[in-house]
Design a protein around this motif. Sequence first.
Motif, PDB file in Angstrom:
ATOM      1  N   ILE A 109      10.533  -7.774   3.659  1.00 40.02           N
ATOM      2  CA  ILE A 109       9.384  -6.969   3.255  1.00 40.02           C
ATOM      3  C   ILE A 109       8.360  -7.880   2.576  1.00 40.02           C
ATOM      4  O   ILE A 109       8.708  -8.774   1.807  1.00 40.02           O
ATOM      5  CB  ILE A 109       9.807  -5.851   2.284  1.00 40.02           C
ATOM      6  N   GLY A 110       7.076  -7.656   2.863  1.00 38.00           N
ATOM      7  CA  GLY A 110       6.015  -8.438   2.226  1.00 38.00           C
ATOM      8  C   GLY A 110       4.714  -7.652   2.194  1.00 38.00           C
ATOM      9  O   GLY A 110       4.506  -6.726   2.979  1.00 38.00           O
ATOM     10  N   ASP A 111       3.834  -8.046   1.274  1.00 35.81           N
ATOM     11  CA  ASP A 111       2.572  -7.321   1.106  1.00 35.81           C
ATOM     12  C   ASP A 111       1.620  -7.530   2.274  1.00 35.81           C
ATOM     13  O   ASP A 111       0.679  -6.746   2.463  1.00 35.81           O
ATOM     14  CB  ASP A 111       1.884  -7.768  -0.192  1.00 35.81           C
ATOM     15  N   ASP A 112       1.831  -8.601   3.065  1.00 36.34           N
ATOM     16  CA  ASP A 112       0.897  -8.898   4.152  1.00 36.34           C
ATOM     17  C   ASP A 112       1.288  -8.224   5.463  1.00 36.34           C
ATOM     18  O   ASP A 112       0.660  -8.447   6.490  1.00 36.34           O
ATOM     19  CB  ASP A 112       0.808 -10.407   4.374  1.00 36.34           C
ATOM     20  N   ARG A 113       2.319  -7.387   5.463  1.00 37.29           N
ATOM     21  CA  ARG A 113       2.777  -6.754   6.694  1.00 37.29           C
ATOM     22  C   ARG A 113       1.828  -5.614   7.075  1.00 37.29           C
ATOM     23  O   ARG A 113       1.467  -4.779   6.246  1.00 37.29           O
ATOM     24  CB  ARG A 113       4.186  -6.189   6.541  1.00 37.29           C
ATOM     25  N   HIS A 114       1.436  -5.582   8.351  1.00 41.13           N
ATOM     26  CA  HIS A 114       0.547  -4.514   8.812  1.00 41.13           C
ATOM     27  C   HIS A 114       1.306  -3.199   8.987  1.00 41.13           C
ATOM     28  O   HIS A 114       0.754  -2.128   8.761  1.00 41.13           O
ATOM     29  CB  HIS A 114      -0.109  -4.907  10.134  1.00 41.13           C
ATOM     30  N   CYS A 115       2.539  -3.295   9.430  1.00 45.36           N
ATOM     31  CA  CYS A 115       3.349  -2.082   9.564  1.00 45.36           C
ATOM     32  C   CYS A 115       4.828  -2.449   9.451  1.00 45.36           C
ATOM     33  O   CYS A 115       5.210  -3.613   9.567  1.00 45.36           O
ATOM     34  CB  CYS A 115       3.069  -1.321  10.859  1.00 45.36           C
ATOM     35  N   CYS A 116       5.618  -1.429   9.209  1.00 47.31           N
ATOM     36  CA  CYS A 116       7.041  -1.626   8.961  1.00 47.31           C
ATOM     37  C   CYS A 116       7.841  -0.644   9.810  1.00 47.31           C
ATOM     38  O   CYS A 116       7.549   0.554   9.823  1.00 47.31           O
ATOM     39  CB  CYS A 116       7.343  -1.411   7.477  1.00 47.31           C
ATOM     40  N   ILE A 117       8.819  -1.167  10.544  1.00 48.51           N
ATOM     41  CA  ILE A 117       9.773  -0.306  11.240  1.00 48.51           C
ATOM     42  C   ILE A 117      10.990  -0.217  10.339  1.00 48.51           C
ATOM     43  O   ILE A 117      11.597  -1.239   9.986  1.00 48.51           O
ATOM     44  CB  ILE A 117      10.129  -0.890  12.619  1.00 48.51           C
TER      45      ILE A 117
END
Length: 296
Positions: free
Chosen positions: A135-143
């Motif tokens: 997990i990171g703050d720069d992720r556009h989306c998360c599955i």
Amino acid sequence: MRRLPSLTALRFFEESARHMSFNKSATALCVTPGAVSRQIRLLEDALGTKLFDRDHKGIRLTKQGEELLACLSEAFDSIERVTRALSAAKRNERSERKRLTVTAPPTFATRWLSPRLGSLMDAVPDIDLSVRTDIGDDRHCCIRFGHEARADHRSELLFIERHVLVGAMKFAGQSVEALLARVPTLHVLHNDARLTLWPNWLDAAGLSRDYAANGIEFSTLDQAIHAARAGSGLAVVDRNMIADELHDGALAQLSPVESTGPYGYWLDIAGSHAGEDSVQAFAEWLRGEGAKAAQP
């Protein structure tokens, strides 16, 4: 077919005419002066006319040489303008590609997402995809693997798990109860507790939960799948994650009974990224692939 002199010779001539020196043109072309002289002679022989007058003071263009230089300079200038424009267009095209960073659980990324990336690149060709498992703050989306929507994101269910009983091919055709009585059950941990895969499947099959009271535990689903393939035990696995093994015969489905949920895979998008074209295109592709996975 065009009948042209050697393009190398024309290039050497144009460079020599601009510098009025074979030595200087050789330096510019990273060749020897002798190589320049040979190319000029070859060009003069091909055209049947002198292009330079040579004496102890150096070289001078003949009238024919001046005519050829004027034509070549214009032609090479045109070629240079076009090639620069094409290169600039390609650089702009590359700069317009969007980087899309996605977080996904390791087993999902390996077993479900990776085999479908060819389809994604066809559907959304202008993205540079980065798949992460942290997990990171720069992720556009998360599955995300879970059983409910995430309140602080735009969250939607992609598909629910569909669990089946599987084992090595050597167990195919044998009584399920007989197998459960003698073959270890393989369990997957989530937050240090066993997922309820086995109890849910045993309930759906009308069998006692005691069959799964013991067994072998693993930190990831992938580990349990590999152990099942090796014949080390029986596993209850989401069939979406083992489509290749079932198709290839590396795993056998040992019962027609199927249990669903309660967990599934969710797509979470932060509000700050929800309006981005690349994110919307990726989400649309995921919905389509998720709908296929939900089909019987």
